[in-house]
Design a protein around this motif. Sequence first.
Motif, PDB file in Angstrom:
ATOM      1  N   ALA A 151       7.040   2.075   1.530  1.00  0.00           N
ATOM      2  CA  ALA A 151       6.452   1.406   0.363  1.00  0.00           C
ATOM      3  C   ALA A 151       6.944  -0.033   0.266  1.00  0.00           C
ATOM      4  O   ALA A 151       6.157  -0.958   0.016  1.00  0.00           O
ATOM      5  N   ASP A 152       8.248  -0.229   0.479  1.00  0.00           N
ATOM      6  CA  ASP A 152       8.804  -1.582   0.424  1.00  0.00           C
ATOM      7  C   ASP A 152       8.234  -2.470   1.523  1.00  0.00           C
ATOM      8  O   ASP A 152       7.910  -3.643   1.286  1.00  0.00           O
ATOM      9  N   ALA A 153       8.113  -1.925   2.733  1.00  0.00           N
ATOM     10  CA  ALA A 153       7.568  -2.708   3.849  1.00  0.00           C
ATOM     11  C   ALA A 153       6.111  -3.077   3.591  1.00  0.00           C
ATOM     12  O   ALA A 153       5.687  -4.210   3.850  1.00  0.00           O
ATOM     13  N   MET A 154       5.340  -2.140   3.065  1.00  0.00           N
ATOM     14  CA  MET A 154       3.936  -2.416   2.763  1.00  0.00           C
ATOM     15  C   MET A 154       3.832  -3.483   1.681  1.00  0.00           C
ATOM     16  O   MET A 154       3.054  -4.437   1.803  1.00  0.00           O
ATOM     17  N   ALA A 155       4.610  -3.349   0.625  1.00  0.00           N
ATOM     18  CA  ALA A 155       4.575  -4.327  -0.461  1.00  0.00           C
ATOM     19  C   ALA A 155       4.994  -5.705   0.035  1.00  0.00           C
ATOM     20  O   ALA A 155       4.376  -6.720  -0.318  1.00  0.00           O
ATOM     21  N   SER A 156       6.010  -5.757   0.866  1.00  0.00           N
ATOM     22  CA  SER A 156       6.489  -7.027   1.400  1.00  0.00           C
ATOM     23  C   SER A 156       5.423  -7.705   2.256  1.00  0.00           C
ATOM     24  O   SER A 156       5.185  -8.914   2.136  1.00  0.00           O
ATOM     25  N   THR A 157       4.778  -6.932   3.109  1.00  0.00           N
ATOM     26  CA  THR A 157       3.724  -7.469   3.970  1.00  0.00           C
ATOM     27  C   THR A 157       2.596  -8.070   3.143  1.00  0.00           C
ATOM     28  O   THR A 157       2.155  -9.191   3.393  1.00  0.00           O
ATOM     29  N   ILE A 158       2.144  -7.334   2.159  1.00  0.00           N
ATOM     30  CA  ILE A 158       1.022  -7.797   1.334  1.00  0.00           C
ATOM     31  C   ILE A 158       1.431  -8.999   0.497  1.00  0.00           C
ATOM     32  O   ILE A 158       0.683  -9.975   0.383  1.00  0.00           O
ATOM     33  N   THR A 159       2.630  -8.969  -0.070  1.00  0.00           N
ATOM     34  CA  THR A 159       3.106 -10.077  -0.906  1.00  0.00           C
ATOM     35  C   THR A 159       3.273 -11.351  -0.095  1.00  0.00           C
ATOM     36  O   THR A 159       2.848 -12.432  -0.527  1.00  0.00           O
ATOM     37  N   HIS A 160       3.908 -11.241   1.084  1.00  0.00           N
ATOM     38  CA  HIS A 160       4.074 -12.431   1.933  1.00  0.00           C
ATOM     39  C   HIS A 160       2.723 -13.045   2.284  1.00  0.00           C
ATOM     40  O   HIS A 160       2.554 -14.261   2.221  1.00  0.00           O
ATOM     41  N   PHE A 161       1.775 -12.194   2.674  1.00  0.00           N
ATOM     42  CA  PHE A 161       0.479 -12.733   3.057  1.00  0.00           C
ATOM     43  C   PHE A 161      -0.210 -13.402   1.869  1.00  0.00           C
ATOM     44  O   PHE A 161      -0.747 -14.500   1.992  1.00  0.00           O
ATOM     45  N   ARG A 162      -0.186 -12.749   0.728  1.00  0.00           N
ATOM     46  CA  ARG A 162      -0.816 -13.331  -0.467  1.00  0.00           C
ATOM     47  C   ARG A 162      -0.210 -14.691  -0.779  1.00  0.00           C
ATOM     48  O   ARG A 162      -0.920 -15.674  -1.009  1.00  0.00           O
ATOM     49  N   ASP A 163       1.115 -14.776  -0.786  1.00  0.00           N
ATOM     50  CA  ASP A 163       1.789 -16.031  -1.109  1.00  0.00           C
ATOM     51  C   ASP A 163       1.473 -17.104  -0.073  1.00  0.00           C
ATOM     52  O   ASP A 163       1.236 -18.272  -0.424  1.00  0.00           O
TER      53      ASP A 163
END
Length: 141
Positions: free
Chosen positions: A112-124
Amino acid sequence: RLLVEPAGARAAAGVFDPAVAATHSSRVHTLLEPDSSTVEEFLVVNRDIHVTVATAAGNGRQQALVERLLDESERAIAVAFNAGLPGGGPRVRGEHLALLSALRDGDGDGAADAMASTITHFRDDLLEILSGTASVLDAQL
């Protein structure tokens, strides 16, 4: 995506097939190397990983939603890579490999943390790229 996919990754971690994780990991390793892959190839592998995770989570509605969200976001992903995504291929590979490793190990919180990090980094990163692009800033709305 940030509201849906991390929970799906957490659920998928308990049932994710390690052989599938290994197959996806080998595909990720070949991505975004200069002269050896394309953004289009990345989009295929990225979609396969995200849809496979959603499918493994066992929620058909979530799977369909992830597919629709990817349909809508793939143009933005291509724009970001073509504009010079910060960290580029190595960061994206690392993020996907961290996700696949957590899934393989049955680590729901890590997935869950890895998925959230991936999506957040890309969005930012995408917002940063778009906010610095004259044609976007000068567009007549």
